[in-house]
Design an enzyme around this catalytic site. Structure first.
Site, short mmCIF file in Angstrom:
data_model
loop_
_atom_site.label_atom_id
_atom_site.label_comp_id
_atom_site.label_asym_id
_atom_site.label_seq_id
_atom_site.Cartn_x
_atom_site.Cartn_y
_atom_site.Cartn_z
N ASN A 285 -3.94 -39.58 -81.52
CA ASN A 285 -5.01 -40.79 -81.46
C ASN A 285 -6.35 -40.49 -82.10
O ASN A 285 -6.13 -39.80 -83.18
CB ASN A 285 -5.38 -40.46 -79.56
CG ASN A 285 -5.92 -41.69 -78.90
OD1 ASN A 285 -6.71 -42.88 -79.57
ND2 ASN A 285 -5.58 -42.14 -77.84
N THR A 286 -7.37 -40.95 -81.69
CA THR A 286 -8.47 -40.81 -82.81
C THR A 286 -9.17 -39.57 -82.42
O THR A 286 -8.90 -38.79 -81.37
CB THR A 286 -9.61 -42.12 -82.43
OG1 THR A 286 -9.96 -42.06 -81.13
CG2 THR A 286 -8.73 -43.53 -82.73
N TYR B 290 -2.63 -49.01 -88.06
CA TYR B 290 -3.45 -49.77 -87.46
C TYR B 290 -4.73 -49.84 -88.56
O TYR B 290 -4.84 -50.78 -89.21
CB TYR B 290 -3.95 -49.26 -86.27
CG TYR B 290 -5.21 -49.85 -85.62
CD1 TYR B 290 -6.12 -51.09 -86.01
CD2 TYR B 290 -5.60 -49.60 -84.22
CE1 TYR B 290 -6.87 -51.89 -85.48
CE2 TYR B 290 -6.83 -50.28 -83.72
CZ TYR B 290 -7.45 -51.28 -84.47
OH TYR B 290 -8.46 -51.71 -83.89
N ASP C 74 -3.45 -55.08 -81.04
CA ASP C 74 -3.11 -56.55 -80.35
C ASP C 74 -3.07 -55.92 -78.82
O ASP C 74 -1.94 -55.98 -78.08
CB ASP C 74 -1.81 -57.10 -80.73
CG ASP C 74 -1.59 -58.44 -80.10
OD1 ASP C 74 -2.39 -58.80 -79.35
OD2 ASP C 74 -0.77 -59.19 -80.41
N SER D 215 -7.67 -41.03 -75.24
CA SER D 215 -8.67 -41.78 -75.90
C SER D 215 -9.97 -41.01 -75.41
O SER D 215 -10.12 -40.52 -74.20
CB SER D 215 -8.64 -43.17 -75.37
OG SER D 215 -9.86 -43.81 -75.79
N ASN E 93 -14.59 -46.28 -83.12
CA ASN E 93 -14.62 -47.22 -82.22
C ASN E 93 -14.79 -46.61 -81.05
O ASN E 93 -14.43 -45.49 -80.65
CB ASN E 93 -13.19 -48.21 -82.38
CG ASN E 93 -11.94 -47.26 -81.39
OD1 ASN E 93 -12.23 -47.38 -80.10
ND2 ASN E 93 -11.07 -46.62 -81.87
N GLY F 238 -13.35 -48.66 -75.35
CA GLY F 238 -13.33 -48.36 -73.96
C GLY F 238 -12.11 -49.26 -73.07
O GLY F 238 -12.30 -49.71 -72.08
N PHE F 239 -11.24 -49.26 -73.89
CA PHE F 239 -9.88 -50.13 -73.14
C PHE F 239 -10.08 -51.33 -72.74
O PHE F 239 -10.02 -51.73 -71.50
CB PHE F 239 -9.44 -49.18 -72.01
CG PHE F 239 -8.68 -47.80 -72.37
CD1 PHE F 239 -8.31 -47.60 -73.55
CD2 PHE F 239 -8.45 -47.05 -71.36
CE1 PHE F 239 -7.71 -46.55 -73.87
CE2 PHE F 239 -7.86 -45.70 -71.48
CZ PHE F 239 -7.52 -45.40 -72.87
N LYS G 8 0.73 -39.95 -75.43
CA LYS G 8 0.03 -39.99 -76.73
C LYS G 8 -1.21 -38.91 -76.71
O LYS G 8 -1.99 -38.82 -75.64
CB LYS G 8 -0.73 -41.12 -77.11
CG LYS G 8 -1.43 -41.50 -78.31
CD LYS G 8 -1.75 -42.94 -78.65
CE LYS G 8 -2.27 -43.18 -79.88
NZ LYS G 8 -2.55 -44.44 -80.36
N ASN H 263 -12.86 -42.68 -75.35
CA ASN H 263 -13.78 -43.56 -74.91
C ASN H 263 -13.86 -43.97 -73.50
O ASN H 263 -14.57 -44.77 -73.11
CB ASN H 263 -13.60 -44.73 -75.84
CG ASN H 263 -13.72 -44.58 -77.15
OD1 ASN H 263 -14.73 -43.85 -77.63
ND2 ASN H 263 -12.83 -44.92 -77.90
N THR H 264 -13.07 -43.10 -72.64
CA THR H 264 -13.04 -43.35 -70.95
C THR H 264 -13.51 -41.87 -70.54
O THR H 264 -12.73 -41.09 -70.63
CB THR H 264 -11.73 -43.85 -70.69
OG1 THR H 264 -11.48 -45.01 -71.03
CG2 THR H 264 -11.72 -43.72 -69.32
N ALA I 229 -1.15 -49.07 -80.81
CA ALA I 229 -1.88 -49.85 -79.97
C ALA I 229 -3.45 -49.95 -80.36
O ALA I 229 -3.70 -49.08 -81.23
CB ALA I 229 -1.79 -48.95 -78.61
N GLY I 230 -4.05 -50.79 -79.91
CA GLY I 230 -5.45 -51.32 -80.30
C GLY I 230 -5.80 -52.28 -81.19
O GLY I 230 -6.50 -52.98 -81.04
#
Length: 368
Positions: free
Chosen positions: A257-258, A331, A74, A185, A120, A123-124, A228, A187-188, A71-72
């Site tokens: 995830n990251t 990715y 596309d 994530s 990165n 932020g979705f 995830k 980033n949220t 994910a991320g």
């Protein structure tokens, strides 16, 4: 080779200060190529997976190959037809939210070239679940499974998270082969708190109820739900996640995830190292493989795992599978290595499979 030594240097040099534009341009070209039958035929002939030995069935789905697109890459399914032609055995779209959202302000994607890594804080950014459903309804079914990564909309309060995820699941149910529940994530704001035992149990329990309800409407098997997780969880926290997943009937784990960690980086730009966001790429590989091995050992190999994080070579892919992963995703490795990475992995796994089969045949012929 062409990508690594010609295309990538041009993209990195011309757009060195704007990696997101390079990403968008590459995706646009792939989407265009996916609409040209002649190009697609050539790509399928050279890159696509045609080897039955690579196929495997995981959480009830048949995957023609073990290498998936994470994910991320596309997010909105802009280039979906191209991924199978490039040798991917499955593709994960997203992360998708119920509401359309632009994501965080730019710049929000940074290359750490010396470390073969990215930071990165996207932020979705995506067009929303309804827009993706409309796009998928217009496309023919792909020859590979499609996963959809679901996340919480930024403006949805945490106490309303269940309804937010549920609305996306409902809108996309007929088009996804599996759903990945992204609660990891960085980033949220507040999202990672959904990995806590009580909140995760509530979320997954309600999503499973919606899963079963939709299953009755569409008259088919319930869709596999995967979770995830973040690489920054302690072993005890991972065990809590696994316990919740077991009690709620989750089909698998995506690890990982990251990361928020910056340990072991050698990038010369201290300014980039100070950028907030999740780190992906080669520096993450040792930890992602460790977590995959830990989950596999703790579940007795009974919990299917998609291993992702820092896979840059066929050796990395084999090591991740040896650690207990059933499937793998790439990715950042694709950004740095190009589609040759997928072909290299598939060729190596095919070669290893043939060697293993040959050894078994030889041993079966030896006298006792």
């Amino acid at each position: 080779m062409l990508y690594k030594y010609l295309i990538r240097p041009i993209l990195f040099r011309v757009l060195q200060n704007d990696p997101e534009r390079a990403h968008e341009g590459t995706l646009a070209l792939l989407a265009l190529a996916g609409r040209i039958p002649g190009i697609m035929r050539l790509l399928r002939r050279y890159w696509a997976t045609h080897d039955p030995s690579l196929a495997r069935t995981v959480f009830g789905l048949r995957f023609p190959g073990p290498v998936g697109l994470a994910a991320g890459m596309d997010k909105d399914g802009a280039a979906l037809p191209i991924w199978a032609a490039l040798g991917f055995g499955f593709v994960e779209i997203g992360t998708i939210t119920w509401y359309t959202q632009p994501g965080n302000p730019r710049p929000r994607l940074f290359r750490l070239t010396d470390d073969h890594a990215l930071i990165n804080r996207m932020g979705f950014n995506n067009r929303g679940a309804s827009a993706l459903a409309a796009r998928l309804s217009e496309l023919p079914r792909l020859p590979i499974p499609i996963g959809v990564s679901l996340g919480k909309s930024r403006n949805t309060p945490l106490e309303e998270s269940v309804d937010d995820y549920r609305a996306s699941l409902r809108a996309l149910y007929d088009y996804a082969n599996y759903f990945a529940i992204n609660v990891s994530s960085p980033n949220t704001p507040g999202l990672r708190s959904l990995q806590d035992r009580d909140q995760l149990a509530l979320l997954l329990g309600e999503l499973q109820r919606e899963n079963w309800a939709q299953n009755q409407l569409y008259d088919g098997p319930a869709k596999p739900l995967l979770v995830k997780i973040a690489p920054d969880l302690s072993n005890d926290a991972i065990l809590e996640v696994l316990d919740v997943c077991d009690r709620t009937g989750v089909s698998g784990i995506i690890a990982v995830n990251t990361t928020l960690s910056r340990d072991g980086l050698h990038h010369t730009s201290s300014a980039i190292l100070r950028e907030s966001g999740g780190l992906s790429g080669r520096p993450l590989f040792a930890e992602s493989r460790r977590i995959v091995r830990f989950i596999s050992q703790e579940t007795g190999g009974q919990m299917p795992i998609i291993g992702v994080g820092g896979i840059f070579s066929a050796d990395d892919a084999q090591a991740m599978l040896d650690a207990g992963a059933s499937l793998i995703q790439v990715y950042t490795g694709l950004v740095y290595q190009g589609p040759a990475l997928v072909r290299e992995i598939n060729h190596r796994l095919h070669s290893n499979s043939r060697t293993e089969a040959s050894n078994k045949h030889r041993l079966s012929k030896e006298p006792l």
